[in-house]
Write a protein that holds these residues in place. Structure first.
Motif, PDB file in Angstrom:
ATOM      1  N   LEU A   7      -9.565   4.995   5.505  1.00 19.21           N
ATOM      2  CA  LEU A   7      -8.515   4.386   6.317  1.00 19.21           C
ATOM      3  C   LEU A   7      -7.365   3.944   5.423  1.00 19.21           C
ATOM      4  N   GLN A  11      -2.965   2.551   8.970  1.00 19.08           N
ATOM      5  CA  GLN A  11      -3.893   2.632  10.095  1.00 19.08           C
ATOM      6  C   GLN A  11      -4.480   1.264  10.434  1.00 19.08           C
ATOM      7  N   THR A 296     -14.378   3.910  10.120  1.00 21.66           N
ATOM      8  CA  THR A 296     -13.455   4.589  11.021  1.00 21.66           C
ATOM      9  C   THR A 296     -12.520   3.579  11.667  1.00 21.66           C
ATOM     10  N   ALA A 297     -11.529   4.091  12.394  1.00 23.82           N
ATOM     11  CA  ALA A 297     -10.625   3.208  13.131  1.00 23.82           C
ATOM     12  C   ALA A 297     -11.401   2.380  14.146  1.00 23.82           C
TER      13      ALA A 297
END
Length: 453
Positions: A7, A11, A296-297
């Motif tokens: 990331l 983001q 992850t996001a």
């Protein structure tokens, strides 16, 4: 982004900045929690059984709510309104029943949504011999008396909380709150709203103070719920002094979140215990529990929900300072904050109330209002005086918003109760203590009649 790319800072920041909306698209969200109880025994309901929380969730599906499953367990319900926005009913660790309302245009819509929800809940609860109670802290039961809900993230939190503070399990099992969610149109707008609402959050705590009992007796607080947050986990709670520093913005909040130890990561239906570990290491794929697995996001979005400051930034600002209370106060909290934050002159006036307070003032005030409520002082003024000004500013802001119901009434009526509390200096907690020491004759069971929905 590929599955292997870490990331980026952009983001991380985007998880918050993507919430920016032009003013004509601003919405208001209201959330509230409430304690269930068996009408015969006053005990908190377990998940299973004929009078349990699952039976409540199953019963509510008749009103168009769709179950949300975690493994074999129903852990929440969802329903879309006519505009396509979703509301949800979810479970707190001790079975506290939470409505997370849809983002709505005005307080009239919020109060209608709240009323519909409470009537649906009452219809199902009556058939199960259950009631629901609007207070900030469980008035009767000990931690060990309270059934725990079958949600994976709560297993991780229950094991970790006692390592960080003495009252984290009380937060999970014995508190209820009312919250309001509000939008911003830019980073500068977010910063102004964050600073103002964070500084004034303890004033809201005093106005909504409604938790003076623990295990059947007065506990010495007007908001035991707010006191719990002072000894839960200092790395993810509190008044966030950096918010008031020059240069504050999305990036600084992201750094704060990165520095807060993790609870978990969700992989499929499983919550992987990552308690105490670094999200920075997770970004780099350096966690032993998930070797080579990079954050992850969605992991970042989940992590942001495990921070519990008095105001929380996600894709909106979440006001977190109020005790649970009656139907009218579920409408009053979003009205108070919409009046202040959604009208530019009112926001400026509210900032004038608190702009000279320093971080020591903020921290002292946060602690003092738990015991003293409106009798506390800040920077040479009584909290009651500040509350009177704050409510008047909100009232003017609601007048300026000019959002009318079908009966051509604006939103100011929803804070009349707060005007009365501020003007009199008498909180709900004060009134409950008067009843306990007078009419109730020390019988705490009376609270289940007088404070039930």
């Amino acid at each position: 982004m590929s599955d292997t790319a870490p990331l980026s800072r952009d983001q991380l920041i985007h998880a918050m900045s993507k919430g920016e909306k032009p003013k004509d698209q601003w919405r208001i969200g209201a959330e509230h929690e409430k304690f269930g109880f068996d009408k015969s025994t006053l005990r908190r309901p377990a998940y299973d059984g004929p009078g349990g929380i699952k039976a409540m969730l199953d019963g509510l599906t008749r009103f168009g709510w769709t179950p949300v499953l975690e493994g074999d367990h129903v852990i929440a319900l969802e329903r879309k309104n006519a505009e396509g926005f979703s509301a949800s009913i979810s479970l707190e660790p001790g079975g506290q029943f939470e409505l997370s309302g849809a983002p709505l245009k005005d307080i009239h819509d919020i109060c209608n949504e709240t009323g519909q929800h409470l009537m649906e809940v009452k219809q199902v609860a009556d058939q199960l011999n259950l009631g629901f109670l609007g207070l900030g802290f469980d008035p009767l039961w000990r931690r060990e008396d309270i059934p725990v809900m079958p949600k994976g993230r709560y297993d991780v939190m229950r094991a970790y909380m006692p390592k960080k503070g003495k009252l984290g399990l009380d937060m999970m099992l014995r508190t209820c709150t009312i919250q309001a969610n509000l939008d911003f149109d830019s980073e500068a707008d977010m910063v102004m709203k964050f600073r103002t609402s964070l500084a004034l959050q303890p004033i809201a705590t005093a106005l909504f103070a409604n938790s003076p009992f623990t295990e059947g007796k007065p506990n010495g607080f007007v908001s035991a719920r707010a006191n719990v947050w002072t000894d839960t986990d200092p790395e993810r709670t509190g008044m966030l002094g950096f918010v008031f520093e020059d240069g504050f913005g999305y990036e600084r909040y992201a750094d704060y979140a990165l520095d807060a130890p993790m609870y978990f990561a969700k992989r499929g239906q499983t919550y992987v215990d990552l308690s105490g570990q670094s999200f920075r290491a997770f970004i780099d794929g350096k966690l032993d529990a998930l070797p080579g697995d990079r954050a992850t996001a969605q992991d970042w979005a989940d992590h942001l929900t495990t921070l519990f400051p008095e105001v929380r930034l996600k894709q909106y600002l979440e006001m977190r300072g109020a005790d649970g209370g009656p139907w009218s106060r579920i409408c009053a909290l979003p009205a108070l904050w919409a009046g202040i934050l959604y009208d530019a002159p009112s926001l400026a006036a509210a900032w004038d109330l608190c702009k000279d307070w320093d971080i020591a003032d903020h921290e002292r005030l946060r602690r003092d209002v738990t015991r003293l409520g409106l009798k506390a002082e800040v920077s040479g003024r009584s909290v009651r005086d500040v509350a009177v000004d704050m409510v008047n500013i909100a009232k003017q802001g609601l007048k300026n918003r000019a959002r009318f119901s079908g009966g051509m009434v604006d939103e100011r009526g929803y804070i009349t109760e707060l005007e009365d509390i501020a003007d009199s200096g008498v909180t709900s907690a004060d009134r409950l203590l008067e009843l306990y020491n007078g009419e109730w004759g020390g019988d705490i069971s009376r609270v289940y009649r007088d404070c039930a929905y």
